[in-house]
Write a protein that holds these residues in place. Structure first.
Motif, PDB file in Angstrom:
ATOM      1  N   GLY A 141      54.109  38.051  48.744  1.00  7.18           N
ATOM      2  CA  GLY A 141      53.342  37.821  47.525  1.00  7.18           C
ATOM      3  C   GLY A 141      53.248  39.007  46.602  1.00  7.18           C
ATOM      4  N   GLY A 142      53.730  40.175  47.045  1.00 12.24           N
ATOM      5  CA  GLY A 142      53.639  41.363  46.204  1.00 12.24           C
ATOM      6  C   GLY A 142      52.214  41.746  45.888  1.00 12.24           C
ATOM      7  N   ILE A 143      51.323  41.559  46.858  1.00 12.87           N
ATOM      8  CA  ILE A 143      49.897  41.780  46.617  1.00 12.87           C
ATOM      9  C   ILE A 143      49.528  43.259  46.775  1.00 12.87           C
ATOM     10  CG2 ILE A 143      47.565  41.243  47.433  1.00 12.87           C
ATOM     11  CD1 ILE A 143      48.659  38.540  48.359  1.00 12.87           C
ATOM     12  N   THR A 144      48.743  43.758  45.837  1.00 10.18           N
ATOM     13  CA  THR A 144      48.154  45.092  45.925  1.00 10.18           C
ATOM     14  C   THR A 144      46.645  44.933  46.078  1.00 10.18           C
ATOM     15  OG1 THR A 144      49.855  46.148  44.570  1.00 10.18           O
ATOM     16  CG2 THR A 144      47.734  47.260  44.708  1.00 10.18           C
ATOM     17  N   ARG A 145      46.060  45.610  47.043  1.00 11.99           N
ATOM     18  CA  ARG A 145      44.609  45.518  47.259  1.00 11.99           C
ATOM     19  C   ARG A 145      43.992  46.904  47.244  1.00 11.99           C
ATOM     20  NH1 ARG A 145      41.404  41.932  51.662  1.00 11.99           N
ATOM     21  NH2 ARG A 145      41.738  40.470  49.948  1.00 11.99           N
TER      22      ARG A 145
ATOM     23  N   VAL B  63      48.777  40.557  37.369  1.00  6.34           N
ATOM     24  CA  VAL B  63      47.655  39.614  37.333  1.00  6.34           C
ATOM     25  C   VAL B  63      46.559  40.138  38.261  1.00  6.34           C
ATOM     26  CG1 VAL B  63      46.904  37.246  37.737  1.00  6.34           C
ATOM     27  CG2 VAL B  63      49.229  37.695  36.899  1.00  6.34           C
ATOM     28  N   ASP B  64      45.390  40.390  37.705  1.00  6.60           N
ATOM     29  CA  ASP B  64      44.254  40.884  38.492  1.00  6.60           C
ATOM     30  C   ASP B  64      43.366  39.726  38.918  1.00  6.60           C
ATOM     31  OD1 ASP B  64      45.011  43.567  38.203  1.00  6.60           O
ATOM     32  OD2 ASP B  64      44.021  43.681  36.238  1.00  6.60           O
ATOM     33  N   GLN B  65      43.012  39.695  40.178  1.00  4.62           N
ATOM     34  CA  GLN B  65      42.088  38.690  40.686  1.00  4.62           C
ATOM     35  C   GLN B  65      40.648  39.197  40.570  1.00  4.62           C
ATOM     36  OE1 GLN B  65      43.329  35.596  41.993  1.00  4.62           O
ATOM     37  NE2 GLN B  65      45.123  36.453  40.965  1.00  4.62           N
ATOM     38  N   GLU B  66      39.692  38.273  40.618  1.00  2.00           N
ATOM     39  CA  GLU B  66      38.291  38.676  40.593  1.00  2.00           C
ATOM     40  C   GLU B  66      37.946  39.399  41.898  1.00  2.00           C
ATOM     41  OE1 GLU B  66      35.766  35.397  39.845  1.00  2.00           O
ATOM     42  OE2 GLU B  66      36.561  35.002  37.826  1.00  2.00           O
ATOM     43  N   PRO B  67      37.122  40.433  41.843  1.00  2.27           N
ATOM     44  CA  PRO B  67      36.737  41.154  43.063  1.00  2.27           C
ATOM     45  C   PRO B  67      36.090  40.225  44.090  1.00  2.27           C
ATOM     46  CG  PRO B  67      36.106  42.395  41.116  1.00  2.27           C
ATOM     47  CD  PRO B  67      36.546  41.040  40.625  1.00  2.27           C
ATOM     48  N   LEU B  68      36.376  40.486  45.345  1.00  2.97           N
ATOM     49  CA  LEU B  68      35.843  39.697  46.446  1.00  2.97           C
ATOM     50  C   LEU B  68      34.787  40.519  47.184  1.00  2.97           C
ATOM     51  CD1 LEU B  68      36.072  37.130  48.254  1.00  2.97           C
ATOM     52  CD2 LEU B  68      37.786  38.382  49.588  1.00  2.97           C
TER      53      LEU B  68
ATOM     54  N   ASP C 184      46.598  34.825  48.825  1.00  4.05           N
ATOM     55  CA  ASP C 184      48.008  34.532  48.607  1.00  4.05           C
ATOM     56  C   ASP C 184      48.180  33.163  47.971  1.00  4.05           C
ATOM     57  OD1 ASP C 184      50.911  33.699  50.316  1.00  4.05           O
ATOM     58  OD2 ASP C 184      50.778  35.423  48.983  1.00  4.05           O
ATOM     59  N   ASP C 185      47.319  32.194  48.377  1.00  2.42           N
ATOM     60  CA  ASP C 185      47.366  30.871  47.752  1.00  2.42           C
ATOM     61  C   ASP C 185      47.058  30.969  46.271  1.00  2.42           C
ATOM     62  OD1 ASP C 185      48.001  29.774  50.147  1.00  2.42           O
ATOM     63  OD2 ASP C 185      45.938  29.187  50.647  1.00  2.42           O
ATOM     64  N   VAL C 186      46.059  31.802  45.925  1.00  4.76           N
ATOM     65  CA  VAL C 186      45.706  31.991  44.516  1.00  4.76           C
ATOM     66  C   VAL C 186      46.861  32.609  43.763  1.00  4.76           C
ATOM     67  CG1 VAL C 186      44.179  33.216  42.942  1.00  4.76           C
ATOM     68  CG2 VAL C 186      43.255  32.170  44.996  1.00  4.76           C
ATOM     69  N   ALA C 187      47.540  33.553  44.409  1.00  7.30           N
ATOM     70  CA  ALA C 187      48.615  34.284  43.757  1.00  7.30           C
ATOM     71  C   ALA C 187      49.792  33.400  43.402  1.00  7.30           C
ATOM     72  CB  ALA C 187      49.094  35.433  44.658  1.00  7.30           C
ATOM     73  N   THR C 188      49.935  32.243  44.087  1.00 10.63           N
ATOM     74  CA  THR C 188      51.059  31.367  43.814  1.00 10.63           C
ATOM     75  C   THR C 188      50.688  30.205  42.905  1.00 10.63           C
ATOM     76  OG1 THR C 188      50.556  30.149  45.840  1.00 10.63           O
ATOM     77  CG2 THR C 188      52.168  31.935  46.002  1.00 10.63           C
TER      78      THR C 188
ATOM     79  N   SER D 243      45.607  42.341  43.158  1.00 11.41           N
ATOM     80  CA  SER D 243      46.452  42.078  41.997  1.00 11.41           C
ATOM     81  C   SER D 243      47.857  41.770  42.495  1.00 11.41           C
ATOM     82  CB  SER D 243      46.476  43.261  41.028  1.00 11.41           C
ATOM     83  OG  SER D 243      47.058  44.395  41.653  1.00 11.41           O
ATOM     84  N   TYR D 244      48.651  41.114  41.663  1.00  8.23           N
ATOM     85  CA  TYR D 244      50.030  40.816  42.026  1.00  8.23           C
ATOM     86  C   TYR D 244      50.867  40.747  40.756  1.00  8.23           C
ATOM     87  CZ  TYR D 244      49.022  36.009  40.557  1.00  8.23           C
ATOM     88  OH  TYR D 244      48.655  34.901  39.833  1.00  8.23           O
ATOM     89  N   THR D 245      52.162  40.860  40.910  1.00  7.75           N
ATOM     90  CA  THR D 245      53.075  40.834  39.773  1.00  7.75           C
ATOM     91  C   THR D 245      53.660  39.446  39.612  1.00  7.75           C
ATOM     92  OG1 THR D 245      53.660  43.162  40.087  1.00  7.75           O
ATOM     93  CG2 THR D 245      55.154  41.824  38.765  1.00  7.75           C
ATOM     94  N   ARG D 246      53.578  38.923  38.401  1.00  6.65           N
ATOM     95  CA  ARG D 246      54.158  37.600  38.111  1.00  6.65           C
ATOM     96  C   ARG D 246      55.318  37.781  37.138  1.00  6.65           C
ATOM     97  NH1 ARG D 246      50.414  32.645  37.189  1.00  6.65           N
ATOM     98  NH2 ARG D 246      50.702  32.680  39.442  1.00  6.65           N
ATOM     99  N   GLY D 247      56.412  37.136  37.445  1.00  4.29           N
ATOM    100  CA  GLY D 247      57.592  37.228  36.598  1.00  4.29           C
ATOM    101  C   GLY D 247      58.471  38.405  36.993  1.00  4.29           C
ATOM    102  N   GLU D 248      59.609  38.502  36.345  1.00  2.00           N
ATOM    103  CA  GLU D 248      60.561  39.572  36.642  1.00  2.00           C
ATOM    104  C   GLU D 248      61.047  40.218  35.354  1.00  2.00           C
ATOM    105  OE1 GLU D 248      63.702  37.906  38.934  1.00  2.00           O
ATOM    106  OE2 GLU D 248      62.455  37.492  40.706  1.00  2.00           O
ATOM    107  N   GLY D 249      61.543  41.437  35.493  1.00  3.35           N
ATOM    108  CA  GLY D 249      62.105  42.150  34.351  1.00  3.35           C
ATOM    109  C   GLY D 249      61.106  42.362  33.240  1.00  3.35           C
ATOM    110  N   GLU D 250      61.542  42.096  31.994  1.00  2.00           N
ATOM    111  CA  GLU D 250      60.667  42.303  30.838  1.00  2.00           C
ATOM    112  C   GLU D 250      59.495  41.335  30.815  1.00  2.00           C
ATOM    113  OE1 GLU D 250      63.039  42.066  27.369  1.00  2.00           O
ATOM    114  OE2 GLU D 250      64.159  43.916  27.764  1.00  2.00           O
TER     115      GLU D 250
END
Length: 218
Positions: A131-135, A175-180, A11-15, A163-170
């Motif tokens: 954080g809107g995180i998908t794992r 954003v994909d993170q490196e595999p852990l 979550d820290d990475v995602a922000t 992965s997580y979504t950055r920004g809104e709308g269009e």
């Protein structure tokens, strides 16, 4: 085993700030390197599992005589890890919980383990909602360390990908993170003819343990 420590780190990475454009243009080469590293991780994980499993067979009388049970516990271990490591914001309901996630994990664990899981899952739900995180979870290999009629220990190696979504709308982008990578020992018990996961803990490779021993202070 805490279920939320690595989620907090993710979550820290995602922000953090977006990747600069120049760095983004170099990403294809980085992905090639990452693919090579992951291939090495898979090979190392399989080697560790085989080595530990062979050592475990020596202490588990009758283990090789239970081929059906061995397949069952390895299959359940794979299911458990994938269920534990698969969630997304669309699982979060209006109350901020993930009922479908809770159910998919509880189906393969013991009541005792479920009590610990219930204490940890609320933190995970908060991180996903905020954080809107998908794992997702990939299992590379499983191996039985020990098994008898009503208990078993299975070693599993794989990787979580966030992965997580950055920004809104269009402007929204994923954003994909490196595999852990991960390696766990998973303890299972059989109750009324059904195998269930009773606990899991991280496991280190023999080389990791040797390095830690050599570098320790007497």
């Amino acid at each position: 085993m805490s279920l939320t420590t690595e989620r907090a780190a993710r979550d820290d990475v995602a922000t953090s700030d977006p990747v600069p454009a120049a760095e983004g243009r170099r990403r294809p080469r980085g992905r090639t390197v990452l693919a090579a590293v992951l291939a090495l991780v898979v090979a190392a994980a399989v080697a560790v599992l085989v080595q530990l499993a062979v050592a475990g067979r020596g202490s588990a009388d009758g283990g090789l005589e239970l081929p059906q049970e061995r397949e069952q516990v390895m299959s359940l271990t794979s299911q458990f890890v994938k269920r534990l490591g698969t969630y997304s914001p669309d699982m979060v309901d209006d109350s901020g919980q993930m009922p479908a996630y809770r159910e998919q994990v509880r189906e393969v664990i013991t009541p005792k383990f479920a009590a610990d899981f219930d204490k940890e899952v609320t933190t995970a739900e908060q991180l996903v909602a905020r954080g809107g995180i998908t794992r997702s979870a990939d299992v590379f290999a499983t191996a039985v360390s020990s098994i008898d009629d009503d208990s078993a220990r299975v070693l599993v190696a794989g990787a979580f990908t966030d992965s997580y979504t950055r920004g809104e709308g269009e402007k929204a982008r994923t954003v994909d993170q490196e595999p852990l990578p991960f390696r766990f020992t998973v303890d299972l018990v059989r109750s009324e003819g059904e195998w269930l996961v009773d606990d899991f803990t991280p496991v280190s490779s023999p080389s990791d343990e040797a390095g830690a021993s050599e570098g320790s202070t007497p």
